[in-house]
Design a protein around this motif. Structure first.
Motif, PDB file in Angstrom:
ATOM      1  N   LEU A  39       0.875  -1.034   0.129  1.00 31.78           N
ATOM      2  CA  LEU A  39      -0.102  -0.071  -0.131  1.00 31.78           C
ATOM      3  C   LEU A  39       0.968   1.212  -0.039  1.00 31.78           C
ATOM      4  O   LEU A  39       0.578   2.226  -0.696  1.00 31.78           O
ATOM      5  CB  LEU A  39      -0.816  -0.103   1.081  1.00 31.78           C
ATOM      6  N   GLN A  40       1.911   1.248   0.793  1.00 27.44           N
ATOM      7  CA  GLN A  40       3.046   2.492   0.791  1.00 27.44           C
ATOM      8  C   GLN A  40       3.382   2.533  -0.631  1.00 27.44           C
ATOM      9  O   GLN A  40       3.463   3.702  -1.046  1.00 27.44           O
ATOM     10  CB  GLN A  40       3.966   2.247   1.809  1.00 27.44           C
ATOM     11  N   GLU A  41       3.822   1.627  -1.127  1.00 29.18           N
ATOM     12  CA  GLU A  41       4.603   1.467  -2.579  1.00 29.18           C
ATOM     13  C   GLU A  41       3.538   2.061  -3.756  1.00 29.18           C
ATOM     14  O   GLU A  41       3.992   2.806  -4.397  1.00 29.18           O
ATOM     15  CB  GLU A  41       4.900   0.180  -2.923  1.00 29.18           C
ATOM     16  N   VAL A  42       2.099   1.885  -3.537  1.00 29.63           N
ATOM     17  CA  VAL A  42       1.219   2.659  -4.474  1.00 29.63           C
ATOM     18  C   VAL A  42       1.178   4.110  -4.390  1.00 29.63           C
ATOM     19  O   VAL A  42       1.495   4.560  -5.638  1.00 29.63           O
ATOM     20  CB  VAL A  42      -0.130   1.977  -4.071  1.00 29.63           C
ATOM     21  N   PHE A  43       1.043   4.579  -3.366  1.00 22.91           N
ATOM     22  CA  PHE A  43       1.118   6.018  -3.183  1.00 22.91           C
ATOM     23  C   PHE A  43       2.583   6.622  -3.162  1.00 22.91           C
ATOM     24  O   PHE A  43       2.839   7.806  -3.588  1.00 22.91           O
ATOM     25  CB  PHE A  43       0.285   6.578  -1.988  1.00 22.91           C
ATOM     26  N   ASP A  44       3.579   5.967  -2.779  1.00 19.53           N
ATOM     27  CA  ASP A  44       4.965   6.360  -3.048  1.00 19.53           C
ATOM     28  C   ASP A  44       5.126   6.535  -4.488  1.00 19.53           C
ATOM     29  O   ASP A  44       5.815   7.304  -5.143  1.00 19.53           O
ATOM     30  CB  ASP A  44       5.886   5.467  -2.587  1.00 19.53           C
ATOM     31  N   ASN A  45       4.466   5.702  -5.199  1.00 21.10           N
ATOM     32  CA  ASN A  45       4.735   5.874  -6.972  1.00 21.10           C
ATOM     33  C   ASN A  45       3.563   6.973  -7.389  1.00 21.10           C
ATOM     34  O   ASN A  45       4.091   7.511  -8.259  1.00 21.10           O
ATOM     35  CB  ASN A  45       4.439   4.315  -7.531  1.00 21.10           C
ATOM     36  N   ALA A  46       2.595   7.030  -6.655  1.00 21.80           N
ATOM     37  CA  ALA A  46       1.734   7.820  -7.056  1.00 21.80           C
ATOM     38  C   ALA A  46       2.101   9.462  -6.777  1.00 21.80           C
ATOM     39  O   ALA A  46       1.663  10.127  -7.651  1.00 21.80           O
ATOM     40  CB  ALA A  46       0.207   7.853  -6.390  1.00 21.80           C
ATOM     41  N   THR A  47       2.790   9.417  -5.970  1.00 25.43           N
ATOM     42  CA  THR A  47       3.172  10.938  -5.591  1.00 25.43           C
ATOM     43  C   THR A  47       4.062  11.587  -6.841  1.00 25.43           C
ATOM     44  O   THR A  47       3.381  12.788  -7.236  1.00 25.43           O
ATOM     45  CB  THR A  47       4.086  10.937  -4.474  1.00 25.43           C
ATOM     46  N   PRO A  48       4.915  11.016  -7.350  1.00 26.07           N
ATOM     47  CA  PRO A  48       5.649  11.661  -8.612  1.00 26.07           C
ATOM     48  C   PRO A  48       4.696  11.793  -9.708  1.00 26.07           C
ATOM     49  O   PRO A  48       4.796  12.665 -10.569  1.00 26.07           O
ATOM     50  CB  PRO A  48       6.750  11.007  -8.678  1.00 26.07           C
ATOM     51  N   ASN A  49       3.792  10.541  -9.882  1.00 28.28           N
ATOM     52  CA  ASN A  49       3.157  10.797 -11.144  1.00 28.28           C
ATOM     53  C   ASN A  49       1.908  12.024 -10.897  1.00 28.28           C
ATOM     54  O   ASN A  49       1.536  12.593 -11.895  1.00 28.28           O
ATOM     55  CB  ASN A  49       2.221   9.511 -11.169  1.00 28.28           C
ATOM     56  N   TYR A  72       2.530  14.790  -9.399  1.00 21.56           N
ATOM     57  CA  TYR A  72       3.353  16.038  -9.894  1.00 21.56           C
ATOM     58  C   TYR A  72       3.889  16.105 -11.125  1.00 21.56           C
ATOM     59  O   TYR A  72       4.375  17.389 -11.381  1.00 21.56           O
ATOM     60  CB  TYR A  72       4.189  16.378  -8.769  1.00 21.56           C
ATOM     61  N   GLU A  73       3.772  15.151 -11.947  1.00 21.87           N
ATOM     62  CA  GLU A  73       4.294  15.232 -13.532  1.00 21.87           C
ATOM     63  C   GLU A  73       3.566  16.272 -14.114  1.00 21.87           C
ATOM     64  O   GLU A  73       2.519  16.088 -14.327  1.00 21.87           O
ATOM     65  CB  GLU A  73       4.363  13.576 -13.919  1.00 21.87           C
ATOM     66  N   SER A  74       4.263  16.928 -14.682  1.00 24.39           N
ATOM     67  CA  SER A  74       3.636  18.137 -15.409  1.00 24.39           C
ATOM     68  C   SER A  74       3.975  17.941 -17.271  1.00 24.39           C
ATOM     69  O   SER A  74       3.430  18.868 -17.672  1.00 24.39           O
ATOM     70  CB  SER A  74       4.363  19.593 -15.117  1.00 24.39           C
ATOM     71  N   ARG A  75       4.704  17.074 -17.298  1.00 21.33           N
ATOM     72  CA  ARG A  75       4.730  16.801 -19.015  1.00 21.33           C
ATOM     73  C   ARG A  75       4.060  15.986 -19.506  1.00 21.33           C
ATOM     74  O   ARG A  75       4.272  15.335 -20.691  1.00 21.33           O
ATOM     75  CB  ARG A  75       6.422  16.713 -19.035  1.00 21.33           C
ATOM     76  N   GLY A  76       3.005  15.278 -18.554  1.00 20.97           N
ATOM     77  CA  GLY A  76       2.266  14.193 -19.243  1.00 20.97           C
ATOM     78  C   GLY A  76       2.925  12.818 -19.555  1.00 20.97           C
ATOM     79  O   GLY A  76       2.448  12.062 -20.366  1.00 20.97           O
ATOM     80  N   SER A  96      -9.277   9.495  -7.212  1.00 26.58           N
ATOM     81  CA  SER A  96      -9.484  10.940  -6.844  1.00 26.58           C
ATOM     82  C   SER A  96      -8.523  11.703  -7.148  1.00 26.58           C
ATOM     83  O   SER A  96      -8.421  12.652  -7.550  1.00 26.58           O
ATOM     84  CB  SER A  96     -10.017  10.816  -5.499  1.00 26.58           C
ATOM     85  N   LEU A  97      -7.264  11.124  -6.546  1.00 29.21           N
ATOM     86  CA  LEU A  97      -6.018  12.035  -7.023  1.00 29.21           C
ATOM     87  C   LEU A  97      -5.859  12.330  -8.448  1.00 29.21           C
ATOM     88  O   LEU A  97      -5.359  13.244  -8.747  1.00 29.21           O
ATOM     89  CB  LEU A  97      -4.817  11.098  -6.386  1.00 29.21           C
ATOM     90  N   ALA A  98      -5.992  11.236  -9.179  1.00 29.49           N
ATOM     91  CA  ALA A  98      -5.876  11.361 -10.744  1.00 29.49           C
ATOM     92  C   ALA A  98      -6.633  12.315 -11.335  1.00 29.49           C
ATOM     93  O   ALA A  98      -6.152  12.696 -12.559  1.00 29.49           O
ATOM     94  CB  ALA A  98      -5.755   9.847 -11.425  1.00 29.49           C
ATOM     95  N   ARG A  99      -7.785  12.460 -10.975  1.00 31.11           N
ATOM     96  CA  ARG A  99      -8.903  13.008 -11.854  1.00 31.11           C
ATOM     97  C   ARG A  99      -8.180  14.353 -12.337  1.00 31.11           C
ATOM     98  O   ARG A  99      -7.924  15.166 -11.429  1.00 31.11           O
ATOM     99  CB  ARG A  99     -10.153  13.197 -10.793  1.00 31.11           C
ATOM    100  N   GLY A 100      -8.417  14.669 -13.487  1.00 36.50           N
ATOM    101  CA  GLY A 100      -8.255  15.745 -14.200  1.00 36.50           C
ATOM    102  C   GLY A 100      -6.638  16.148 -14.183  1.00 36.50           C
ATOM    103  O   GLY A 100      -6.168  17.073 -14.827  1.00 36.50           O
ATOM    104  N   ARG A 101      -5.788  14.968 -14.002  1.00 39.20           N
ATOM    105  CA  ARG A 101      -4.246  15.196 -14.102  1.00 39.20           C
ATOM    106  C   ARG A 101      -3.837  14.446 -15.289  1.00 39.20           C
ATOM    107  O   ARG A 101      -4.643  13.568 -15.703  1.00 39.20           O
ATOM    108  CB  ARG A 101      -3.681  14.976 -12.766  1.00 39.20           C
ATOM    109  N   SER A 145      -4.755   8.931 -17.250  1.00 37.08           N
ATOM    110  CA  SER A 145      -5.127   7.845 -18.322  1.00 37.08           C
ATOM    111  C   SER A 145      -3.944   6.837 -18.257  1.00 37.08           C
ATOM    112  O   SER A 145      -3.663   6.192 -19.025  1.00 37.08           O
ATOM    113  CB  SER A 145      -4.632   8.606 -19.491  1.00 37.08           C
ATOM    114  N   ARG A 146      -3.112   6.959 -16.906  1.00 35.46           N
ATOM    115  CA  ARG A 146      -1.652   6.197 -16.943  1.00 35.46           C
ATOM    116  C   ARG A 146      -2.180   4.917 -15.638  1.00 35.46           C
ATOM    117  O   ARG A 146      -1.342   4.407 -15.104  1.00 35.46           O
ATOM    118  CB  ARG A 146      -0.587   6.911 -16.517  1.00 35.46           C
ATOM    119  N   ILE A 147      -3.349   4.891 -15.040  1.00 30.98           N
ATOM    120  CA  ILE A 147      -3.842   4.089 -14.026  1.00 30.98           C
ATOM    121  C   ILE A 147      -4.812   3.175 -14.479  1.00 30.98           C
ATOM    122  O   ILE A 147      -5.814   3.661 -15.449  1.00 30.98           O
ATOM    123  CB  ILE A 147      -4.091   4.680 -12.590  1.00 30.98           C
TER     124      ILE A 147
END
Length: 375
Positions: A299-309, A311-315, A340-345, A349-351
């Motif tokens: 579970l920790q790894e899921v959100f450790d991976n989600a965090t840089p994703n 804030y990724e601004s280059r798509g 919810s985190l991914a919505r609109g970012r 389309s990467r999850i």
């Protein structure tokens, strides 16, 4: 073409001989070499600004290279590991003496390194802390060299997944399919789901029946508890019966030293610092991460991976595939929060969430098709 730092590293005697044939070691970094038989070369060549990390040399050669301004970090005696090593570990490195010595797992370099870590961590010895840091940096350097140009897919999952279970077999088939598709499988390097994925990658060059036959052999020792020795010996029985398996990467840690590394990752980047290991594993999974069911660590790894994703601004976030809808929505409801985190970012389309492990490779490929720079 400008030389990279890796081009200036010498990690084998073969590389040493090639370089000195051109007459100079100026500016090179030499890692953990036995140069006692290369004294004539060292006395002959220019070593200005060279750095010798844990290299064994005869006294006259060592005096000469120091006199010419080279930096010499001598080998550290009485350690169960080499802090300056230039290569990743192999299963044979970490499990040496498993059966030959009669001492079982406790006699292996892996177990002795963990015991040293526990002892020196309790003492608060700053010298030991420095050695651990040097070792871990050397491992990171070797891992980066190994993965240049590779499409790395991380496979995360719980350590409690037992051999002999359907879940273990499914994770092994996943590792095999990813490896056959040209990906480099990388895991946390431990037991359970991690071992299964590395086993699958190991099985990739063999006929399909090899994995079917190997799984019952491993099931004779379903867990590393109560006996790490029996658990490891079953893995080596598979390796000896079916040699020359496929490559994959395991990235375990002595921080959780009660969990042994698995013997199916031919390249093992074992760290003392768990934070360095966790971040490094996810950061190097450049072609995506597949999350099998797990508990707190996964579970920790899921959100450790989600965090840089997030804030990724280059798509270009890395794909994330979560396997087992019930686990990630009901048991540990990470998927609703991730959505919810991914919505609109750009990561939206990467999850993906899939019901079964068999669906994971196709889901990963769909996400990669929307991430052209990942390849």
């Amino acid at each position: 073409m400008t030389a990279t730092p890796h081009d200036r590293e010498i990690e084998s005697l073969e590389e040493f001989d090639q370089v000195v044939a051109h007459g100079s070691l100026v500016g090179y970094r030499l890692q953990s070499l036995d140069l006692t038989a290369r004294t004539c070369d060292l006395l002959r060549v220019d070593v200005t600004a060279a750095v010798f990390l844990g290299c064994r040399m005869e006294p006259d050669a060592a005096a000469k290279v120091r006199a010419e301004g080279a930096l010499v970090f001598p080998p550290v005696p009485d350690l169960p590991f080499d802090p300056y090593r230039g290569r990743l570990y192999t299963p044979d490195d970490l499990f040496a003496g498993l059966t030959d010595s009669g001492g079982g797992y406790e006699a292996t370099p892996d177990a002795r390194a963990y015991a040293w870590f526990q002892r020196t961590k309790a003492d608060g010895d700053i010298y030991a802390s420095m050695l651990r840091a040097v070792h871990d940096d050397s491992i990171s350097d070797a891992l980066d060299e190994l993965l240049i140009g590779k499409q790395v897919v991380g496979v995360m999952g719980g350590h409690a997944m037992g051999r002999g279970t359907d879940a273990y077999a499914g994770a092994a088939r996943l590792g095999r399919e990813l490896s056959r598709a040209g990906f480099t499988v990388a895991t946390g390097g431990g037991p359970g789901a991690m071992e299964a994925a590395n086993l699958g990658a190991y099985a990739a060059p063999h006929p399909d029946g090899m994995l079917d036959d190997a799984l019952p052999l491993l099931a004779k020792a379903p867990s590393f508890v109560p006996s790490v020795t029996d658990w490891a010996e079953a893995a080596f029985e598979v390796r000896h019966r079916w040699p020359r398996g496929g490559d994959s990467v395991g990235i375990p840690t002595w921080f959780y030293g009660h969990e042994p590394p698995n013997a199916f990752a031919d390249h093992i980047a074992k760290y003392f610092a768990n934070a360095t290991r966790e971040d490094g594993l996810l950061a190097r999974s450049t072609a995506g991460v597949i999350f099998l069911p797990g508990a707190a660590g996964t579970l920790q790894e899921v959100f450790d991976n989600a965090t840089p994703n997030y804030y990724e601004s280059r798509g270009e976030p890395t794909p994330m595939v979560l396997v087992n809808r019930s686990h990630w929505t009901d048991h540990l409801p990470a998927w609703p929060l991730l959505r919810s985190l991914a919505r609109g970012r750009s990561m939206e389309s990467r999850i993906a969430l899939v019901d079964s492990v068999e669906e994971a490779p196709a889901a990963l490929k769909r996400l990669l098709a929307a991430t052209p720079d990942a390849l």
